[in-house]
Design a protein around this motif. Structure first.
Motif, PDB file in Angstrom:
ATOM      1  N   UNK A  74      27.556  41.306  38.040  1.00  0.00           N
ATOM      2  CA  UNK A  74      26.659  42.894  38.462  1.00  0.00           C
ATOM      3  C   UNK A  74      27.067  43.636  39.090  1.00  0.00           C
ATOM      4  N   UNK A  75      27.030  44.889  38.511  1.00  0.00           N
ATOM      5  CA  UNK A  75      27.895  46.205  39.293  1.00  0.00           C
ATOM      6  C   UNK A  75      28.443  46.942  37.993  1.00  0.00           C
ATOM      7  N   UNK A  76      29.345  47.866  38.474  1.00  0.00           N
ATOM      8  CA  UNK A  76      29.953  48.589  37.988  1.00  0.00           C
ATOM      9  C   UNK A  76      31.137  48.713  37.819  1.00  0.00           C
ATOM     10  N   UNK A  77      31.802  48.683  35.888  1.00  0.00           N
ATOM     11  CA  UNK A  77      32.899  47.988  36.053  1.00  0.00           C
ATOM     12  C   UNK A  77      33.555  49.176  36.574  1.00  0.00           C
ATOM     13  N   UNK A  78      35.240  48.631  36.526  1.00  0.00           N
ATOM     14  CA  UNK A  78      36.320  50.178  36.456  1.00  0.00           C
ATOM     15  C   UNK A  78      36.433  51.075  35.337  1.00  0.00           C
ATOM     16  N   UNK A  79      36.801  51.621  34.667  1.00  0.00           N
ATOM     17  CA  UNK A  79      37.354  52.647  33.750  1.00  0.00           C
ATOM     18  C   UNK A  79      37.878  51.972  32.787  1.00  0.00           C
ATOM     19  N   UNK A  80      39.175  51.323  32.503  1.00  0.00           N
ATOM     20  CA  UNK A  80      39.751  51.011  31.856  1.00  0.00           C
ATOM     21  C   UNK A  80      40.047  49.209  31.675  1.00  0.00           C
ATOM     22  N   UNK A  81      38.680  48.677  31.905  1.00  0.00           N
ATOM     23  CA  UNK A  81      37.885  47.531  31.586  1.00  0.00           C
ATOM     24  C   UNK A  81      37.860  47.457  30.384  1.00  0.00           C
ATOM     25  N   UNK A  82      38.472  46.383  30.101  1.00  0.00           N
ATOM     26  CA  UNK A  82      38.199  46.249  28.343  1.00  0.00           C
ATOM     27  C   UNK A  82      38.424  44.896  27.528  1.00  0.00           C
ATOM     28  N   UNK A  83      38.205  44.290  26.286  1.00  0.00           N
ATOM     29  CA  UNK A  83      38.394  42.947  25.695  1.00  0.00           C
ATOM     30  C   UNK A  83      39.907  43.529  25.786  1.00  0.00           C
ATOM     31  N   UNK A  84      40.337  42.470  25.923  1.00  0.00           N
ATOM     32  CA  UNK A  84      42.163  42.315  25.752  1.00  0.00           C
ATOM     33  C   UNK A  84      43.012  42.563  27.028  1.00  0.00           C
ATOM     34  N   UNK A  85      41.935  43.093  27.366  1.00  0.00           N
ATOM     35  CA  UNK A  85      42.589  43.987  29.153  1.00  0.00           C
ATOM     36  C   UNK A  85      42.903  42.784  30.002  1.00  0.00           C
ATOM     37  N   UNK A  86      44.384  43.404  30.441  1.00  0.00           N
ATOM     38  CA  UNK A  86      44.177  42.323  32.219  1.00  0.00           C
ATOM     39  C   UNK A  86      42.832  42.705  32.719  1.00  0.00           C
ATOM     40  N   UNK A  87      43.070  41.097  33.049  1.00  0.00           N
ATOM     41  CA  UNK A  87      41.712  41.676  35.053  1.00  0.00           C
ATOM     42  C   UNK A  87      42.289  40.061  35.530  1.00  0.00           C
ATOM     43  N   UNK A  88      41.708  40.690  37.243  1.00  0.00           N
ATOM     44  CA  UNK A  88      41.413  39.800  38.019  1.00  0.00           C
ATOM     45  C   UNK A  88      40.081  39.597  39.242  1.00  0.00           C
ATOM     46  N   UNK A  89      39.559  39.259  39.176  1.00  0.00           N
ATOM     47  CA  UNK A  89      37.544  39.285  39.404  1.00  0.00           C
ATOM     48  C   UNK A  89      38.012  38.451  40.647  1.00  0.00           C
ATOM     49  N   UNK A  90      37.015  38.527  41.700  1.00  0.00           N
ATOM     50  CA  UNK A  90      37.201  37.907  43.321  1.00  0.00           C
ATOM     51  C   UNK A  90      35.416  37.578  42.650  1.00  0.00           C
ATOM     52  N   UNK A 147      35.251  43.072  40.322  1.00  0.00           N
ATOM     53  CA  UNK A 147      36.187  43.104  39.334  1.00  0.00           C
ATOM     54  C   UNK A 147      37.266  44.268  39.219  1.00  0.00           C
ATOM     55  N   UNK A 148      38.334  43.674  39.569  1.00  0.00           N
ATOM     56  CA  UNK A 148      39.592  44.939  39.586  1.00  0.00           C
ATOM     57  C   UNK A 148      40.414  44.725  38.343  1.00  0.00           C
ATOM     58  N   UNK A 149      41.119  46.109  37.173  1.00  0.00           N
ATOM     59  CA  UNK A 149      40.703  46.001  35.730  1.00  0.00           C
ATOM     60  C   UNK A 149      42.866  46.667  36.239  1.00  0.00           C
ATOM     61  N   UNK A 150      43.635  46.956  35.211  1.00  0.00           N
ATOM     62  CA  UNK A 150      44.626  47.503  35.501  1.00  0.00           C
ATOM     63  C   UNK A 150      44.832  48.528  35.325  1.00  0.00           C
ATOM     64  N   UNK A 151      45.197  49.718  36.184  1.00  0.00           N
ATOM     65  CA  UNK A 151      45.209  51.314  36.566  1.00  0.00           C
ATOM     66  C   UNK A 151      45.305  51.420  35.646  1.00  0.00           C
TER      67      UNK A 151
END
Length: 152
Positions: free
Chosen positions: A90-106, A119-123
């Motif tokens: 629950x919250x705002x996602x990074x702009x580059x977040x999407x299906x098939x993309x790399x992600x690291x979550x805490x 949520x962290x997405x590749x930059x």
């Protein structure tokens, strides 16, 4: 005179040890989340951590798994090609977040679902966190960016 030098040396050593213990304690209290473990989806499915443990999970957002709920709620699945872990956030996602993309979550694993607090997405198009690359390489899912560009 020798007794005084020896006593002074012992006092300095004791003071140094106390200072080191105090600084470690201050670090541990101030930054408990800095000591989080990274786990791949395969590791989480094979050996689930306790619900009280905060850790990081990383991999690729599985294609077709992204579901947006009410407001800022979102759910998706993270995979490394072998294991799949459902994630809710629950919250705002990074702009580059999407299906098939790399992600690291805490976050924490609660009843089989990873409840993410961050949520962290590749930059950019070429970057992926080292831990995610290592986990994907172990599963045979990672292709070097130069090799992928050469095949296109």
């Amino acid at each position: 005179m020798k007794g005084l030098k020896k006593q002074r040396r012992i006092q300095i050593i004791v003071l140094a040890v106390v200072a080191m213990v105090a600084s470690f304690a201050a670090f541990y209290i101030a930054a408990p989340n800095a000591l989080q473990y990274f786990r791949s989806p395969t590791e989480v499915t094979e050996n689930p951590p306790p619900p009280s443990e905060t850790f990081r999970i990383g991999g690729l957002v599985e294609e077709g798994s992204l579901v947006r709920g009410q407001g800022a709620e979102i759910s998706f699945r993270v995979t490394d090609g072998n294991g799949i872990v459902p994630v809710s956030y629950t919250g705002l996602l990074p702009d580059l977040f999407g299906e098939g993309e790399g992600v690291v979550a805490t976050g924490k694993l609660v009843d089989g679902t990873f409840v993410a607090t961050e949520i962290l997405a590749k930059h950019d198009e070429t970057y992926m966190p080292k831990e995610v690359i290592d986990a994907l390489k172990e599963q045979g899912m990672y292709v070097e960016p130069d090799a992928a560009a050469a095949t296109n």
